[in-house]
Write a protein that holds these residues in place. Sequence first.
Motif, short mmCIF file in Angstrom:
data_model
loop_
_atom_site.label_atom_id
_atom_site.label_comp_id
_atom_site.label_asym_id
_atom_site.label_seq_id
_atom_site.Cartn_x
_atom_site.Cartn_y
_atom_site.Cartn_z
N VAL A 62 0.84 -1.20 0.00
CA VAL A 62 0.00 0.00 0.00
C VAL A 62 0.87 1.25 0.00
N LEU A 63 1.90 1.23 0.84
CA LEU A 63 2.78 2.40 0.90
C LEU A 63 3.48 2.61 -0.44
N ALA A 64 3.89 1.49 -1.07
CA ALA A 64 4.59 1.60 -2.35
C ALA A 64 3.68 2.16 -3.44
N ARG A 65 2.39 1.98 -3.29
CA ARG A 65 1.45 2.50 -4.30
C ARG A 65 1.19 3.99 -4.14
N HIS A 66 1.59 4.54 -3.00
CA HIS A 66 1.29 5.95 -2.74
C HIS A 66 2.56 6.80 -2.80
N ARG A 67 2.35 8.06 -3.06
CA ARG A 67 3.46 9.01 -3.09
C ARG A 67 3.05 10.30 -2.39
N ILE A 68 4.00 10.88 -1.69
CA ILE A 68 3.78 12.23 -1.18
C ILE A 68 4.61 13.16 -2.03
N LEU A 69 3.96 14.13 -2.63
CA LEU A 69 4.66 15.09 -3.47
C LEU A 69 4.59 16.46 -2.83
N VAL A 70 5.73 17.12 -2.80
CA VAL A 70 5.79 18.47 -2.26
C VAL A 70 6.27 19.39 -3.38
N GLY A 71 5.54 20.46 -3.62
CA GLY A 71 5.93 21.36 -4.70
C GLY A 71 5.14 22.64 -4.67
N PRO A 72 5.34 23.46 -5.68
CA PRO A 72 4.67 24.77 -5.71
C PRO A 72 3.16 24.63 -6.00
N ALA A 96 9.18 17.30 -5.26
CA ALA A 96 9.92 16.24 -4.58
C ALA A 96 8.94 15.15 -4.18
N GLY A 97 9.28 13.93 -4.55
CA GLY A 97 8.36 12.83 -4.26
C GLY A 97 9.00 11.82 -3.32
N THR A 98 8.24 11.38 -2.31
CA THR A 98 8.73 10.33 -1.42
C THR A 98 7.61 9.34 -1.16
N GLU A 99 8.01 8.15 -0.72
CA GLU A 99 6.99 7.18 -0.33
C GLU A 99 6.52 7.58 1.06
N PRO A 100 5.21 7.57 1.32
CA PRO A 100 4.74 7.98 2.64
C PRO A 100 5.04 6.91 3.69
#
Lengths: 330, 248, 285, 136
Positions: free
Chosen positions: C215-225, C261-265
């Motif tokens: 489940v975590l691998a299917r999701h992404r947290i993206l931080v940006g403008p 910037a993308g990371t796995e949550p």
Amino acid sequence: MIWASWRRQRAQLITLLGMVVIGAGVITLLRSNMIDAINSSQLAHCVTQAIDECSAPAEVQKAFRTEWATPFQTAQILIIGLPALIGVFIGAPLFARELEQGTHVLAFTQSVSRTRWMVSKLVVALVPALIVLIVLQYLVWWWLTAAGALGPRLNGSFNPVNFGIDHVSPVGYALFAFALGTFVGVVSRRTLVAMTVGLGAFVVVRFALSGLVNDLVPAQRREVPAGSDVDLRQGGGLELEFGWLNASGQPIPHDKVSALIQACKSTPSGTPNTQEGFLACLPQSGLAKKYTSFIPESQAWQVHLVDAAIFGGLAVLLLVGTAWALRRQS
Amino acid sequence: MNSRRQPDQALPVSAEGLGKKYRRGWALRETSLVIPRNRIVALVGPNGAGKSTLMGLITGLLRPTTGEITVFGDRPTGKGLHPAVSYLAQQKPLYQQFTVTETLMFGARTNPTWDQRYAEYLIEQAAVPVDARVATLSGGQRTRVALALALGKRPNLLLLDEPLADLDPLARETVLRALITEARTQGITVVLSSHVLAELEGVCDHLVLLHKGRVLLAGDVGRLSADGTPLGELALNRMRQAAQEEAA
Amino acid sequence: MNPLTATAVGKRYRTRWAVRDCSFAIPEGKVVALVGPNGAGKSTLLRMAAGLVRPTTGELRTFDTPVNGRIHPDVSFLAQNRSLYRDLTVRELTRAVAAMNDRWSADRVREVLGLLAGVDYDAKVGTLSAGALTQVAIAMALGRLPRLLLLDEPLSDLDPLARDETLRIIMTEVADRGTTVVMSSHLLSDLREVCDHILLIDGGRVQVDGDIEEVLARHRILVGPVAEESTVEGTLVSATRTERQATLLLREARPAPEGWAGTEPDLESLVMGYLRASRERRSSA
Amino acid sequence: MLTDVIEFRIDRRSGVSTYMQIVQQVKQAMRLGLLHPGDRLPSAREVVEATAVNPNTVLKAYRELEREGLVEARRGLGTFVTKSLSSEATIGDDAPLRQELTGWMGRAQQGGLLVEDVDALYSAVRDEHYPAEERA
């Protein structure tokens, strides 16, 4: 399972045991004191004989009755009230307390079936209560019998108080009160609500149904000619109906009867009638016969059985209702 | 008593040799501690460590058996809460059948220092419907109402017993954030007890760790965890150590 | 054979649906985190699985047997209020619960109670601390030798030491007997180490169901403008925004576009993201 | 009875998943010569009793180590170390490379370098010598 139920009911059961021990002690003591009092006042023969055959001075009898009226009444109230107490303090909290505190979840999530759980709780709570009731009832009966005609027995078996503490009736009431308490407890899920509503409902039903039993037992009927002066109710019993018949054997309405009797009380000239004249007047006015239907004293046991069957039957219905409500309880 | 007239000058809580004994034994023993002004204090410790007892002593609901405690320079009388103190018990007692408006009205009637505007503002911030009955609110909303009731009194010291228990993670975060904002902007000293140390991390700047009725650790968080050890780990290690010492 | 399956399960209390159209299957041997906001229907779901509440619609099965107002012999349930006889001593309680079970391991109960720091067998259950109470309740649940353990908030009102101890007891059970565990909790920080499967429900419906790593691998947290949010591809779960920066939780995200910037949550931020989405849904409804 | 040779320390705040932490700690112990071929790794239950993690995670980590050919699971007996990762260069406090590094570290400290400086320096040099794929 029985052990678990017993352990949870322990405090109540110990209270019940205490009641029996204290009750037995007190009643035995009172009874022996009473017998001493009867003997010292030389009233012994009045115990077995009818009131008018008792030769003891009226003031001695009166003094005895006055002195013992309160203990007798207390004992009677105890037996009358005990079913209500069983319903309120044992029946009502039995399941309501579990549901209120959520402890039923513990039992429901083990491998015992809900029905077995219910039955074991019922048995552990009810059987000792009934035994205590029966023992106390017997003790009171034993004591009141020793007083005989000097005590409340004088009023006959059908006196409402005497009836309520005799034979199987108290057991019937207790069963009903208990079942009513558990049912209200399961439905309301609140101990206090179950206790108060259960008590209220018990009192109402108990008195509302107290007359019903009389119509269900075959009554005896007796008729005498209007002129005779015989007492229709020989030796007590419970009179259900009393009235007058005309010559063809049809009942005469009560208001008409009282008008006719009123008329016979005076002669045509307006002077008060003599007793003979009055009796002779009655058949002439159409009041041919008096009749009564009643349940004789000797049949009291039948009435008790029917009474207990009614309340016992209601109790069974309520217990079935309790089981049903528990099964769908969440 | 000079301090009575000027509570601002006195410490929110100062205790010396404080002890409380119940029939079952000592709930709090020889506790000496000071809670400075404008701090957010985490009161932590295992069940039965004496957290609720300490809160009870601060509020004056309990009388100390030994020692002395002062709240803003006054000794709690046991007759009622200090006017500058608000206390929110763990069960968040509210009248279930009251609406939110009625609850605030209740607060206004029972507190001479009540600030209706401020209480209404807090409710508005929490987005709680004002005409809803308390019984119908969610756990998080109920906590916000209880908090508004406690803060509406305009206290200088706010005591919260397990304010976050039974809240979901998001509600926890939101409640905590609202609480911190108010404490910081209004200059309130907050003492909150919690089992969950992780969520107090970065929120509290003062720690009081109780264990078996004694203070194991007390002081400024920055000083206590100077080496960067997380607060939770610090407390847990200290508690383990105490448990081991006891076993030995 | 799945220890627990739900097929279109719904439960209505008067007019409100506590659980609605809920379908899932718990694989054997998993330790499942049942998470969701307050009032999501977690307790109702567990109580239904324990046979304490009857579903209004649909069906729950434990070990391929429909739950029909009765708990399966291989299932144990820890109720949120711990439901123990508080007027009994620990010893008496153990005896009472043993008497209510066909299969019972007194050794297991003794072992679990032995792990507790100094639980007094002659103490009244009602006088125990909240932590000890929970641990006694868990000991009772394990005495049934369950293959499925349903735990409703086993960690709430436990202090950190007791939480650690409790989790150790539960995990030992998993290690020893391969027991499947479903536990609801709000304490995400504690669930991370112990759970390998997540069931996130909200408004009575399943939102996330699966192996935590997957489940975590299917999701992404993206931080940006904030201004360039439209360039991000994927299913948006929820977002928090400041004036300039946006933090997005995405499902089935594509690689992050330039400037993001993308990371796995981690588990905590994933659940928080879904809870945030749930709150937005509710406040807009 | 076998005594525990190593104990896992799970850092809940590291952001590294529990299973990776176990894998890394086993490898670390093997490199440092704390684990030798033939040593038994703690059983899932032993790990669980010590750290309250999910036993499935422990088993998953052991499977990963087995896949890499470092350990071997023997039915009913446990998981055993089969390979040695330690070498003359890394084992023991007096290994030559280690002594060189100790010396370097001492000089860095004397030179007033902060921990962050040392870390940055170390990773920069490491990255020059080892390709990126090897580091992952």
